[in-house]
Design an enzyme around this catalytic site. Structure first.
Site, PDB file in Angstrom:
ATOM      1  N   ARG A 134       0.798  -1.235   0.000  1.00 33.00           N
ATOM      2  CA  ARG A 134       0.000   0.000   0.000  1.00 33.00           C
ATOM      3  C   ARG A 134       0.823   1.273   0.000  1.00 33.00           C
ATOM      4  O   ARG A 134       0.260   2.356  -0.066  1.00 33.00           O
ATOM      5  CB  ARG A 134      -0.996  -0.039   1.155  1.00 33.00           C
ATOM      6  CG  ARG A 134      -1.878  -1.274   1.011  1.00 33.00           C
ATOM      7  CD  ARG A 134      -3.182  -1.216   1.715  1.00 33.00           C
ATOM      8  NE  ARG A 134      -4.009  -2.316   1.230  1.00 33.00           N
ATOM      9  CZ  ARG A 134      -4.033  -3.547   1.747  1.00 33.00           C
ATOM     10  NH1 ARG A 134      -3.308  -3.855   2.797  1.00 33.00           N
ATOM     11  NH2 ARG A 134      -4.788  -4.473   1.223  1.00 33.00           N
ATOM     12  N   SER A 193       0.045  -8.481   9.118  1.00 38.64           N
ATOM     13  CA  SER A 193      -1.066  -9.158   8.446  1.00 38.64           C
ATOM     14  C   SER A 193      -1.012 -10.650   8.758  1.00 38.64           C
ATOM     15  O   SER A 193       0.052 -11.175   9.101  1.00 38.64           O
ATOM     16  CB  SER A 193      -0.973  -8.978   6.927  1.00 38.64           C
ATOM     17  OG  SER A 193      -0.820  -7.632   6.573  1.00 38.64           O
ATOM     18  N   GLU A 196      -6.086 -14.461   9.035  1.00 38.49           N
ATOM     19  CA  GLU A 196      -6.764 -15.670   8.567  1.00 38.49           C
ATOM     20  C   GLU A 196      -5.951 -16.924   8.882  1.00 38.49           C
ATOM     21  O   GLU A 196      -6.347 -18.037   8.545  1.00 38.49           O
ATOM     22  CB  GLU A 196      -7.034 -15.570   7.059  1.00 38.49           C
ATOM     23  CG  GLU A 196      -8.367 -14.908   6.710  1.00 38.49           C
ATOM     24  CD  GLU A 196      -8.539 -13.499   7.266  1.00 38.49           C
ATOM     25  OE1 GLU A 196      -7.678 -12.638   7.008  1.00 38.49           O
ATOM     26  OE2 GLU A 196      -9.512 -13.265   8.003  1.00 38.49           O
ATOM     27  N   TRP A 255      -3.424  -5.028   9.939  1.00 40.38           N
ATOM     28  CA  TRP A 255      -2.859  -5.140   8.589  1.00 40.38           C
ATOM     29  C   TRP A 255      -2.974  -3.880   7.735  1.00 40.38           C
ATOM     30  O   TRP A 255      -2.418  -3.834   6.641  1.00 40.38           O
ATOM     31  CB  TRP A 255      -3.430  -6.350   7.866  1.00 40.38           C
ATOM     32  CG  TRP A 255      -4.924  -6.403   7.704  1.00 40.38           C
ATOM     33  CD1 TRP A 255      -5.812  -7.049   8.520  1.00 40.38           C
ATOM     34  CD2 TRP A 255      -5.705  -5.838   6.645  1.00 40.38           C
ATOM     35  NE1 TRP A 255      -7.091  -6.909   8.039  1.00 40.38           N
ATOM     36  CE2 TRP A 255      -7.056  -6.186   6.889  1.00 40.38           C
ATOM     37  CE3 TRP A 255      -5.409  -5.080   5.503  1.00 40.38           C
ATOM     38  CZ2 TRP A 255      -8.095  -5.799   6.040  1.00 40.38           C
ATOM     39  CZ3 TRP A 255      -6.446  -4.697   4.665  1.00 40.38           C
ATOM     40  CH2 TRP A 255      -7.767  -5.053   4.939  1.00 40.38           C
ATOM     41  N   ASN A 273     -10.162  -9.256  12.504  1.00 39.90           N
ATOM     42  CA  ASN A 273     -11.071 -10.233  13.104  1.00 39.90           C
ATOM     43  C   ASN A 273     -10.368 -11.102  14.150  1.00 39.90           C
ATOM     44  O   ASN A 273      -9.183 -11.373  14.038  1.00 39.90           O
ATOM     45  CB  ASN A 273     -11.627 -11.156  12.007  1.00 39.90           C
ATOM     46  CG  ASN A 273     -10.515 -11.934  11.299  1.00 39.90           C
ATOM     47  OD1 ASN A 273      -9.794 -11.370  10.489  1.00 39.90           O
ATOM     48  ND2 ASN A 273     -10.345 -13.199  11.620  1.00 39.90           N
ATOM     49  N   ASP A 315     -16.210 -11.955  10.178  1.00 43.42           N
ATOM     50  CA  ASP A 315     -14.962 -11.403   9.639  1.00 43.42           C
ATOM     51  C   ASP A 315     -15.066  -9.889   9.429  1.00 43.42           C
ATOM     52  O   ASP A 315     -14.603  -9.360   8.421  1.00 43.42           O
ATOM     53  CB  ASP A 315     -14.532 -12.096   8.339  1.00 43.42           C
ATOM     54  CG  ASP A 315     -13.142 -11.646   7.885  1.00 43.42           C
ATOM     55  OD1 ASP A 315     -12.287 -11.389   8.762  1.00 43.42           O
ATOM     56  OD2 ASP A 315     -12.911 -11.521   6.665  1.00 43.42           O
ATOM     57  N   ASP A 317     -13.329  -7.272  10.234  1.00 42.00           N
ATOM     58  CA  ASP A 317     -12.085  -6.632  10.674  1.00 42.00           C
ATOM     59  C   ASP A 317     -12.362  -5.167  11.000  1.00 42.00           C
ATOM     60  O   ASP A 317     -13.051  -4.492  10.238  1.00 42.00           O
ATOM     61  CB  ASP A 317     -11.035  -6.661   9.554  1.00 42.00           C
ATOM     62  CG  ASP A 317     -10.490  -8.048   9.275  1.00 42.00           C
ATOM     63  OD1 ASP A 317     -11.256  -9.012   9.372  1.00 42.00           O
ATOM     64  OD2 ASP A 317      -9.301  -8.154   8.960  1.00 42.00           O
ATOM     65  N   ARG A 342     -15.950  -2.036   8.417  1.00 40.10           N
ATOM     66  CA  ARG A 342     -16.377  -3.171   7.578  1.00 40.10           C
ATOM     67  C   ARG A 342     -17.828  -3.551   7.873  1.00 40.10           C
ATOM     68  O   ARG A 342     -18.563  -4.009   7.007  1.00 40.10           O
ATOM     69  CB  ARG A 342     -15.485  -4.390   7.884  1.00 40.10           C
ATOM     70  CG  ARG A 342     -14.105  -4.380   7.298  1.00 40.10           C
ATOM     71  CD  ARG A 342     -13.967  -5.246   6.071  1.00 40.10           C
ATOM     72  NE  ARG A 342     -13.843  -6.667   6.278  1.00 40.10           N
ATOM     73  CZ  ARG A 342     -12.701  -7.355   6.229  1.00 40.10           C
ATOM     74  NH1 ARG A 342     -11.549  -6.739   6.050  1.00 40.10           N
ATOM     75  NH2 ARG A 342     -12.709  -8.676   6.337  1.00 40.10           N
ATOM     76  N   TRP A 486     -12.706  -0.306  -4.953  1.00 38.09           N
ATOM     77  CA  TRP A 486     -11.591  -0.894  -4.191  1.00 38.09           C
ATOM     78  C   TRP A 486     -10.394   0.059  -4.134  1.00 38.09           C
ATOM     79  O   TRP A 486      -9.294  -0.324  -3.768  1.00 38.09           O
ATOM     80  CB  TRP A 486     -11.193  -2.243  -4.826  1.00 38.09           C
ATOM     81  CG  TRP A 486     -10.629  -3.204  -3.837  1.00 38.09           C
ATOM     82  CD1 TRP A 486      -9.319  -3.563  -3.678  1.00 38.09           C
ATOM     83  CD2 TRP A 486     -11.348  -3.940  -2.837  1.00 38.09           C
ATOM     84  NE1 TRP A 486      -9.186  -4.464  -2.649  1.00 38.09           N
ATOM     85  CE2 TRP A 486     -10.417  -4.715  -2.121  1.00 38.09           C
ATOM     86  CE3 TRP A 486     -12.711  -4.015  -2.471  1.00 38.09           C
ATOM     87  CZ2 TRP A 486     -10.788  -5.545  -1.053  1.00 38.09           C
ATOM     88  CZ3 TRP A 486     -13.089  -4.848  -1.430  1.00 38.09           C
ATOM     89  CH2 TRP A 486     -12.125  -5.592  -0.732  1.00 38.09           C
TER      90      TRP A 486
HETATM   91 CA   LIG Z   1     -10.120 -10.827   8.209  1.00 42.44          CA
END
Ligand SMILES: [Ca+2]
Ligand SMILES: [Ca+2]
Length: 579
Positions: A134, A193, A196, A255, A273, A315, A317, A342, A486
């Site tokens: 990013r 990050s 998951e 993240w 999450n 999820d 986050d 989110r 996005w």
């Molecule tokens: Ca997540």
């Protein structure tokens, strides 16, 4: 900087010396002033508060028709995928990161490449959601960026040579890095990050000169922090909001990195999450996951937290950027901050205390909570919408939940204009079938305990750029886009809002009315963050182009809708030529 130039010019009496002297070091003070210095872009967010507002006003809804491309720079390579970076500009040089942990330095006037650094990635990296990066940070004579094998690299800004390269975490345990680092008072501050994969979310600060660790703050209750090489304090209270040993693999990845407010000397980091997704395995609030956490920049101690989704089961986050701003209401100015989560709610919070001031939906459909109780600050859950306990079965009863886990808003940063006093939020309208499954933790393996399919809610659009009034929580205008949005947002003193679309356009809108006033086709989907700056008396705009990110990988039925968009990898630069 100006003083340096004139000293050199006087001493040498030569124009070439003046030009050479412009490649000066960047101070922590320069970074604090980034939001108002229009000749450079020294930080992710156009200032540490992350407002993404530039006071530049030559480009307006009237003049933007004359905005034209100046050059385009290809990231090259066979590997393309998502290009989510925000470029930096310093002394006529652009620093931009590309997919697969690459960093480029490019002459901002000509597009000529000065140097390129390709980080050597090992086999077996585990980025959950595409090989994106990013953006970089700049300080002193160095540029910094994080890599997909969970390292932080410092390079000489003039040569691209590695100055130091530090391991942040074990990529084989599922750790990776994609966020742009944040520089505060000589420290490089980053998140991590891997939520998951059952990693432990962490914020860490390193000395910008040496790369040595100053402090670490784990984001899952029970873990110990460190300060100057020693254990500091525990995060929260052991087992207060987590049962048994689950906190050891509790997720809460940071993240997306963080923002910094110099007025209150506070860092704000969002947390991802709790792991695993199957919430029945971990009764409790699961602090400090799916939260905004305020930290002391000197020690990493937690000042306050606000949890947007306690005991998350979808999820949701809580990583999205917390943007500091002055809330002017009822004749008072409140030091506030806002986050478009989110989970579908737009939160306005007192940034000195963490107290919730307002929470309102910014998407049309929210199924998991009725509302946010402004007295308690907690969501009023709709219990039937929590994916059911599989209780020994292979698959629990599915529910249809909205927003989808990719979020009413995902990573793509919103912008705030102190001029219009509006936030510009890149939102998406979608839902998901989601169900729980049994799961046990295994190092380096996905740790979800859930299955899902994302579905659009409407036939004609998924993406919606929405102007939100933080005083009322109301949507003032919206622009609907067929594909999910996005990319990040930029707003300017010329009453403009810029953002990109997966269909390939960089677009400009009137900040007050939402009327589309300009667009340019970049050749691939735009999922990066636009910037603007002034050079040689002209206003420039830049954005990266290159379709990818989480939607093609995790988007279910929506991924099918956008499967024909071609990948890419390029930096586009535009300017408004002098009249
Ligand atoms: Ca997540
Ligand atoms: Ca600046």
């Amino acid at each position: 900087m100006k003083r340096l130039i004139s000293t050199f010019a006087l001493a040498a009496g030569l124009a070439v010396w003046a030009a050479a002297a412009t490649a000066g070091p960047v101070s922590s003070d320069d970074i604090l002033k980034d939001a108002t210095s229009t000749g450079d872009v020294l930080s992710y967010g156009l200032g540490p508060q992350g407002q993404r507002f530039s006071p530049l006003a030559k480009l307006t809804p009237e003049t933007v028709a004359k905005l034209v491309p100046v050059w385009s720079f290809s990231f090259g390579g066979e590997k393309q995928r998502g290009q989510e970076a925000q470029p930096l500009v310093h002394d006529g040089v652009m620093y931009v990161t590309g997919s697969y942990s690459r960093l480029f330095a490019v002459d901002a006037r000509t597009g000529h490449k000065k140097w390129q650094y390709d980080h050597r990635l090992p086999e077996g990296i585990m980025p959950c959601c595409d090989v994106v990066n990013r953006g970089a940070a700049i300080h002193g004579n160095k540029v910094y960026f994080t890599t997909l094998d969970a390292r932080l690299v410092a390079l000489d800004k003039d040569t691209g040579k590695v100055v130091w390269n530090k391991k942040m975490a074990d990529y084989q345990a599922g750790y990776s890095n994609t966020a742009a680092p944040l520089i505060v008072e000589g420290k490089v501050i980053t998140g991590n990050s891997g939520g998951e994969f059952g990693i432990v979310g962490m914020v860490e600060a390193r000395d910008a000169e040496t790369g040595e660790l100053v402090w670490q703050r784990p984001m899952v209750e029970g873990h110990m922090g460190t300060l100057n090489g020693k254990e500091s304090t525990r995060t929260g209270t052991l087992n207060a909001s987590w049962p048994g040993d689950l906190w050891k693999t509790g997720g809460g990845a940071t993240w997306l990195g963080g923002t910094y407010d110099p007025e209150t000397r506070t860092l704000f980091f969002g947390t991802g999450n709790p792991a695993p997704w199957n919430s029945h395995l971990r009764p409790g609030d699961n602090l400090y996951t799916s939260s905004t956490v305020a930290l002391d920049p000197d020690t990493g101690e937690i000042k306050w937290h606000y949890q947007t989704t306690p005991h998350d089961g979808w999820d949701f986050d809580g990583v999205n950027e917390f943007v500091s701003f002055d809330l002017k209401k009822d004749g008072k100015v409140v030091k506030a901050g806002a986050k478009a989560d989110r989970n579908g709610f737009f939160y306005v919070i007192d940034r000195t205390s963490g107290k919730l001031l307002n929470a309102s939906p910014f998407v049309s459909k929210i199924t998991w909570a009725k509302e946010i109780d402004l007295k308690t600050g907690r969501p009023v859950y709709i219990d039937d919408n929590r994916p059911a306990d599989p209780s020994g079965a292979e698959k629990g009863k599915p529910v249809f939940a909205a927003p989808a886990f990719l979020g009413a808003k995902n990573w793509m940063p919103m912008a705030y204009s102190p001029q219009s006093e509006l936030f510009y939020v890149p939102a998406n309208e979608w839902g998901m079938d989601i169900w729980n499954e049994p799961i046990t933790y295994k190092k380096g393996a996905a740790y979800l305990g859930a299955g899902f399919t994302i579905k659009p809610l409407y036939n004609d659009y998924i993406g919606a750029l929405r102007a939100m009034d933080p005083k009322t929580g109301k949507i003032v205008w919206e622009y609907k886009n067929p594909a999910p949005l996005w990319g990040g947002v930029l707003t300017t003193g010329g009453n403009l809002v810029f953002t990109g679309t997966p269909e390939g356009f960089l677009k400009a809108f009137d900040a007050k009315t939402g009327k589309e006033v300009w667009k340019f086709q970049t050749g691939s989907g735009v999922v990066g963050c636009p910037i603007t700056w002034e050079m040689d008396g002209e206003q420039y705009v830049a954005v990266v182009s290159g379709w990818g990110g989480a939607v093609p990988l995790w988007g279910g039925d929506v991924a099918k809708l956008v499967k024909d968009i071609n990948q890419g990898g390029s930096l586009w630069v535009f300017k408004l030529p002098k009249a």
